[in-house]
Write an enzyme that holds these catalytic residues in place. Structure first.
Site, PDB file in Angstrom:
ATOM      1  N   ASN A 198       0.830  -1.199   0.000  1.00  0.00           N
ATOM      2  CA  ASN A 198       0.000   0.000   0.000  1.00  0.00           C
ATOM      3  C   ASN A 198       0.867   1.253   0.000  1.00  0.00           C
ATOM      4  O   ASN A 198       2.090   1.173   0.060  1.00  0.00           O
ATOM      5  CB  ASN A 198      -0.951  -0.009   1.185  1.00  0.00           C
ATOM      6  CG  ASN A 198      -2.287  -0.615   0.821  1.00  0.00           C
ATOM      7  OD1 ASN A 198      -2.810  -0.387  -0.264  1.00  0.00           O
ATOM      8  ND2 ASN A 198      -2.851  -1.395   1.718  1.00  0.00           N
ATOM      9  N   ALA A 252       0.879  -3.040  13.654  1.00  0.00           N
ATOM     10  CA  ALA A 252       1.046  -1.649  13.244  1.00  0.00           C
ATOM     11  C   ALA A 252       2.045  -0.956  14.168  1.00  0.00           C
ATOM     12  O   ALA A 252       2.032  -1.142  15.381  1.00  0.00           O
ATOM     13  CB  ALA A 252      -0.296  -0.921  13.285  1.00  0.00           C
ATOM     14  N   LYS A 264       8.443  -7.660  19.660  1.00  0.00           N
ATOM     15  CA  LYS A 264       8.586  -8.900  20.425  1.00  0.00           C
ATOM     16  C   LYS A 264       7.401  -9.795  20.104  1.00  0.00           C
ATOM     17  O   LYS A 264       6.347  -9.327  19.666  1.00  0.00           O
ATOM     18  CB  LYS A 264       8.596  -8.607  21.931  1.00  0.00           C
ATOM     19  CG  LYS A 264       9.754  -7.764  22.369  1.00  0.00           C
ATOM     20  CD  LYS A 264       9.668  -7.453  23.842  1.00  0.00           C
ATOM     21  CE  LYS A 264      10.816  -6.531  24.212  1.00  0.00           C
ATOM     22  NZ  LYS A 264      10.637  -5.894  25.485  1.00  0.00           N
ATOM     23  N   HIS A 297      23.394   2.665   9.263  1.00  0.00           N
ATOM     24  CA  HIS A 297      24.663   3.256   9.661  1.00  0.00           C
ATOM     25  C   HIS A 297      25.389   2.356  10.656  1.00  0.00           C
ATOM     26  O   HIS A 297      24.771   1.780  11.553  1.00  0.00           O
ATOM     27  CB  HIS A 297      24.443   4.609  10.335  1.00  0.00           C
ATOM     28  CG  HIS A 297      23.979   5.673   9.413  1.00  0.00           C
ATOM     29  ND1 HIS A 297      24.826   6.348   8.578  1.00  0.00           N
ATOM     30  CD2 HIS A 297      22.753   6.181   9.182  1.00  0.00           C
ATOM     31  CE1 HIS A 297      24.157   7.240   7.884  1.00  0.00           C
ATOM     32  NE2 HIS A 297      22.883   7.153   8.221  1.00  0.00           N
TER      33      HIS A 297
END
Length: 164
Positions: A59, A138, A158, A91
């Site tokens: 999406n 989400a 988790k 990084h």
């Protein structure tokens, strides 16, 4: 309406149009299966290193960035929601005696198995593998591998439960 706000609105429309044009150009370079759909508002990097299976979709407003030396592989029948961030580089930062911007980058593949659902705004970090049938909640930030058929969420993500 003053000229500044008028120009601001025009520039915003032009920027959105450019993103859509760039995405459609890059979509042609992505290796895609049948019935794959990538919303036009996604930002895509190094599309030649992105591979998407059959019946999967991404999406809008996402960030799908494969580095030059790593890849993103998305399996069949995957559901990737809005604003999801996939990026295969990060990084280096561990040396406290050196500025982070001078420590270079690490590139590692992101592998997403078949039948995976990634919820709105999730971030999948470099080097992560998500197993078949897994669900990412989400807003989750996934920093390590997710086994098949598990539901993960949170920051950092988790295990919440297993699918039955």
């Amino acid at each position: 309406m003053n000229i500044k706000s008028f120009l601001g609105k025009i520039c915003a429309k032009i920027e959105v149009s450019l993103i859509v044009l760039k995405t459609s150009y890059y979509q042609e370079k992505i290796v895609q299966g049948k019935n794959t759909n990538i919303a036009g508002s996604n930002r895509i990097g190094n599309p030649e290193n992105i591979f998407i299976g059959n019946n999967s979709y991404i999406n809008g407003n996402g960030f799908v960035f494969a580095s030059k030396n790593s890849k993103i592989v998305i399996g069949d029948n995957c559901l990737i929601s809005y604003n999801v961030h996939l990026r295969t580089d990060m990084h280096n930062y561990l040396n406290k005696n050196k500025l982070i911007k001078f420590q270079g980058h690490t590139e590692r593949d992101i592998i997403i198995g078949d039948d995976v659902w990634i919820g709105y705004g999730a971030q999948i970090m470099s080097g992560v593998t998500i197993g078949r049938g897994a669900v990412v909640a989400a807003g989750a930030v996934v920093t390590k591998d997710i086994p098949p058929y598990e539901v993960w969420g949170g920051v950092p993500a988790k295990k919440i439960k297993e699918r039955v």
